[in-house]
Design a protein around this motif. Structure first.
Motif, PDB file in Angstrom:
ATOM      1  N   TYR A  71       0.833  -1.206   0.000  1.00  0.00           N
ATOM      2  CA  TYR A  71       0.000   0.000   0.000  1.00  0.00           C
ATOM      3  C   TYR A  71       0.870   1.261   0.000  1.00  0.00           C
ATOM      4  CZ  TYR A  71      -3.988   3.002   0.987  1.00  0.00           C
ATOM      5  OH  TYR A  71      -4.959   3.966   0.909  1.00  0.00           O
ATOM      6  N   LEU A  72       1.913   1.271   0.820  1.00  0.00           N
ATOM      7  CA  LEU A  72       2.834   2.418   0.830  1.00  0.00           C
ATOM      8  C   LEU A  72       3.441   2.643  -0.550  1.00  0.00           C
ATOM      9  CD1 LEU A  72       4.930   2.301   4.111  1.00  0.00           C
ATOM     10  CD2 LEU A  72       3.513   4.182   3.294  1.00  0.00           C
ATOM     11  N   LEU A  73       3.907   1.578  -1.179  1.00  0.00           N
ATOM     12  CA  LEU A  73       4.506   1.703  -2.514  1.00  0.00           C
ATOM     13  C   LEU A  73       3.512   2.296  -3.504  1.00  0.00           C
ATOM     14  CD1 LEU A  73       6.486  -1.655  -2.777  1.00  0.00           C
ATOM     15  CD2 LEU A  73       7.418   0.638  -2.394  1.00  0.00           C
ATOM     16  N   ALA A  74       2.280   1.798  -3.499  1.00  0.00           N
ATOM     17  CA  ALA A  74       1.259   2.311  -4.421  1.00  0.00           C
ATOM     18  C   ALA A  74       0.981   3.784  -4.152  1.00  0.00           C
ATOM     19  CB  ALA A  74      -0.025   1.491  -4.288  1.00  0.00           C
ATOM     20  N   CYS A  75       0.881   4.140  -2.878  1.00  0.00           N
ATOM     21  CA  CYS A  75       0.523   5.516  -2.508  1.00  0.00           C
ATOM     22  C   CYS A  75       1.602   6.536  -2.862  1.00  0.00           C
ATOM     23  CB  CYS A  75       0.198   5.588  -1.019  1.00  0.00           C
ATOM     24  SG  CYS A  75      -1.348   4.764  -0.593  1.00  0.00           S
ATOM     25  N   PHE A  76       2.860   6.118  -2.914  1.00  0.00           N
ATOM     26  CA  PHE A  76       3.921   7.054  -3.277  1.00  0.00           C
ATOM     27  C   PHE A  76       4.352   6.926  -4.732  1.00  0.00           C
ATOM     28  CE2 PHE A  76       4.138   7.313   1.303  1.00  0.00           C
ATOM     29  CZ  PHE A  76       4.235   8.688   1.467  1.00  0.00           C
ATOM     30  N   ARG A  77       4.188   5.775  -5.323  1.00  0.00           N
ATOM     31  CA  ARG A  77       4.516   5.640  -6.747  1.00  0.00           C
ATOM     32  C   ARG A  77       3.550   6.444  -7.614  1.00  0.00           C
ATOM     33  NH1 ARG A  77       6.171  -0.710  -6.862  1.00  0.00           N
ATOM     34  NH2 ARG A  77       8.374  -0.350  -6.408  1.00  0.00           N
ATOM     35  N   TYR A  78       2.273   6.454  -7.245  1.00  0.00           N
ATOM     36  CA  TYR A  78       1.309   7.195  -8.072  1.00  0.00           C
ATOM     37  C   TYR A  78       1.719   8.663  -8.236  1.00  0.00           C
ATOM     38  CZ  TYR A  78      -2.709   9.641  -9.786  1.00  0.00           C
ATOM     39  OH  TYR A  78      -3.519  10.467 -10.515  1.00  0.00           O
ATOM     40  N   PRO A  79       1.922   9.432  -7.166  1.00  0.00           N
ATOM     41  CA  PRO A  79       2.256  10.838  -7.395  1.00  0.00           C
ATOM     42  C   PRO A  79       3.634  11.050  -8.018  1.00  0.00           C
ATOM     43  CG  PRO A  79       2.270  10.334  -5.045  1.00  0.00           C
ATOM     44  CD  PRO A  79       1.738   9.125  -5.754  1.00  0.00           C
ATOM     45  N   PHE A  80       4.634  10.283  -7.558  1.00  0.00           N
ATOM     46  CA  PHE A  80       5.989  10.534  -8.044  1.00  0.00           C
ATOM     47  C   PHE A  80       6.268   9.918  -9.409  1.00  0.00           C
ATOM     48  CE2 PHE A  80       7.050  11.142  -3.394  1.00  0.00           C
ATOM     49  CZ  PHE A  80       7.256  12.510  -3.519  1.00  0.00           C
ATOM     50  N   ASP A 103       2.781  11.323   9.834  1.00  0.00           N
ATOM     51  CA  ASP A 103       3.387  12.007   8.682  1.00  0.00           C
ATOM     52  C   ASP A 103       4.901  12.103   8.832  1.00  0.00           C
ATOM     53  OD1 ASP A 103       0.908  12.311   7.558  1.00  0.00           O
ATOM     54  OD2 ASP A 103       0.795  14.477   7.834  1.00  0.00           O
ATOM     55  N   GLU A 104       5.351  12.484  10.003  1.00  0.00           N
ATOM     56  CA  GLU A 104       6.785  12.643  10.239  1.00  0.00           C
ATOM     57  C   GLU A 104       7.514  11.302  10.161  1.00  0.00           C
ATOM     58  OE1 GLU A 104       6.858  14.887  13.896  1.00  0.00           O
ATOM     59  OE2 GLU A 104       5.908  16.610  12.900  1.00  0.00           O
ATOM     60  N   ALA A 105       6.880  10.232  10.649  1.00  0.00           N
ATOM     61  CA  ALA A 105       7.498   8.900  10.565  1.00  0.00           C
ATOM     62  C   ALA A 105       7.636   8.446   9.112  1.00  0.00           C
ATOM     63  CB  ALA A 105       6.680   7.887  11.359  1.00  0.00           C
ATOM     64  N   LEU A 106       6.697   8.861   8.255  1.00  0.00           N
ATOM     65  CA  LEU A 106       6.783   8.524   6.831  1.00  0.00           C
ATOM     66  C   LEU A 106       7.875   9.326   6.121  1.00  0.00           C
ATOM     67  CD1 LEU A 106       3.061   8.247   5.700  1.00  0.00           C
ATOM     68  CD2 LEU A 106       4.705   6.390   5.999  1.00  0.00           C
ATOM     69  N   ARG A 130       9.306  15.486  -0.468  1.00  0.00           N
ATOM     70  CA  ARG A 130       9.948  15.753  -1.756  1.00  0.00           C
ATOM     71  C   ARG A 130      10.379  14.432  -2.384  1.00  0.00           C
ATOM     72  NH1 ARG A 130      10.305  20.949  -2.346  1.00  0.00           N
ATOM     73  NH2 ARG A 130      10.268  22.263  -0.500  1.00  0.00           N
ATOM     74  N   ARG A 131      10.369  14.421  -3.694  1.00  0.00           N
ATOM     75  CA  ARG A 131      10.734  13.223  -4.451  1.00  0.00           C
ATOM     76  C   ARG A 131      12.058  12.639  -3.955  1.00  0.00           C
ATOM     77  NH1 ARG A 131      10.251  10.906  -9.633  1.00  0.00           N
ATOM     78  NH2 ARG A 131       8.622  12.345 -10.216  1.00  0.00           N
ATOM     79  N   GLU A 132      13.052  13.467  -3.778  1.00  0.00           N
ATOM     80  CA  GLU A 132      14.380  12.968  -3.393  1.00  0.00           C
ATOM     81  C   GLU A 132      14.421  12.428  -1.959  1.00  0.00           C
ATOM     82  OE1 GLU A 132      14.546  17.541  -2.999  1.00  0.00           O
ATOM     83  OE2 GLU A 132      13.781  16.107  -4.467  1.00  0.00           O
ATOM     84  N   ASP A 133      13.424  12.753  -1.160  1.00  0.00           N
ATOM     85  CA  ASP A 133      13.378  12.271   0.219  1.00  0.00           C
ATOM     86  C   ASP A 133      12.508  11.028   0.395  1.00  0.00           C
ATOM     87  OD1 ASP A 133      14.980  14.415   1.022  1.00  0.00           O
ATOM     88  OD2 ASP A 133      13.235  15.701   1.354  1.00  0.00           O
ATOM     89  N   CYS A 134      11.824  10.612  -0.649  1.00  0.00           N
ATOM     90  CA  CYS A 134      10.909   9.465  -0.557  1.00  0.00           C
ATOM     91  C   CYS A 134      11.697   8.162  -0.483  1.00  0.00           C
ATOM     92  CB  CYS A 134       9.958   9.451  -1.748  1.00  0.00           C
ATOM     93  SG  CYS A 134       8.725   8.131  -1.612  1.00  0.00           S
ATOM     94  N   ARG A 135      11.376   7.343   0.517  1.00  0.00           N
ATOM     95  CA  ARG A 135      12.083   6.071   0.686  1.00  0.00           C
ATOM     96  C   ARG A 135      11.216   4.880   0.314  1.00  0.00           C
ATOM     97  NH1 ARG A 135      11.684   8.375   6.307  1.00  0.00           N
ATOM     98  NH2 ARG A 135      10.234   6.869   7.119  1.00  0.00           N
ATOM     99  N   TYR A 136      10.161   5.095  -0.434  1.00  0.00           N
ATOM    100  CA  TYR A 136       9.232   4.022  -0.774  1.00  0.00           C
ATOM    101  C   TYR A 136       9.258   3.730  -2.250  1.00  0.00           C
ATOM    102  CZ  TYR A 136       7.934   5.621   3.760  1.00  0.00           C
ATOM    103  OH  TYR A 136       8.005   6.029   5.059  1.00  0.00           O
TER     104      TYR A 136
END
Length: 142
Positions: A71-80, A103-106, A130-136
């Motif tokens: 779910y995390l992967l789907a939620c961040f792959r869609y926007p980025f 939010d901060e933990a993510l 930010r895109r460069e800070d996303c770890r998912y």
């Protein structure tokens, strides 16, 4: 427990309204929900896409094991990756310590405070990932 992603905007928006009082669906919104054993337990709505930024709203049923890697992967792959944004923005009432901690933990970072803008008279905090800070997932710079 079986889990499945849900992309039906109406269904996810109906769930979001039960978790976020006053939630309004904007034109052009998109959604990713998570259904577990036939019941939606989490939802993400995206809106306000303008090229570099998209707004993200999240709601979930506490304690229903909804925060899966898939779910995390789907939620961040869609926007980025699909939308190609450079940043995701969300807002949280300063008094909502659970949502702020989540939010901060993510990896979201506080960017601004809107003084007195919350329904309770407190502040609203704008958070950004930010895109460069996303770890998912395999999110990489354009």
């Amino acid at each position: 427990m079986s889990a499945e992603l849900v992309f039906n905007l109406t269904e996810v928006a109906d769930f979001m309204r039960t978790r976020l009082p006053g939630f309004r669906l904007c034109e052009g919104a998109r959604a990713i929900g998570l259904r577990r054993d036939g019941v939606i337990v989490a939802g993400v709505i995206y809106e306000g896409f303008n090229g570099p930024n998209i707004w993200m709203h999240v709601a979930a049923v506490p304690g229903r094991r909804w925060l899966t890697r898939e779910y995390l992967l789907a939620c961040f792959r869609y926007p980025f990756e699909v939308c190609g944004v450079q940043r995701i923005t969300g807002y949280v009432d300063a008094s909502n310590t659970d949502a702020r901690r989540f939010d901060e933990a993510l990896g979201f970072k506080e960017e601004a405070r809107l003084k007195g803008a919350a329904e309770d008279g407190g502040d609203v905090i704008l958070y950004v990932m930010r895109r460069e800070d996303c770890r998912y997932g395999t999110v990489s710079p354009n």
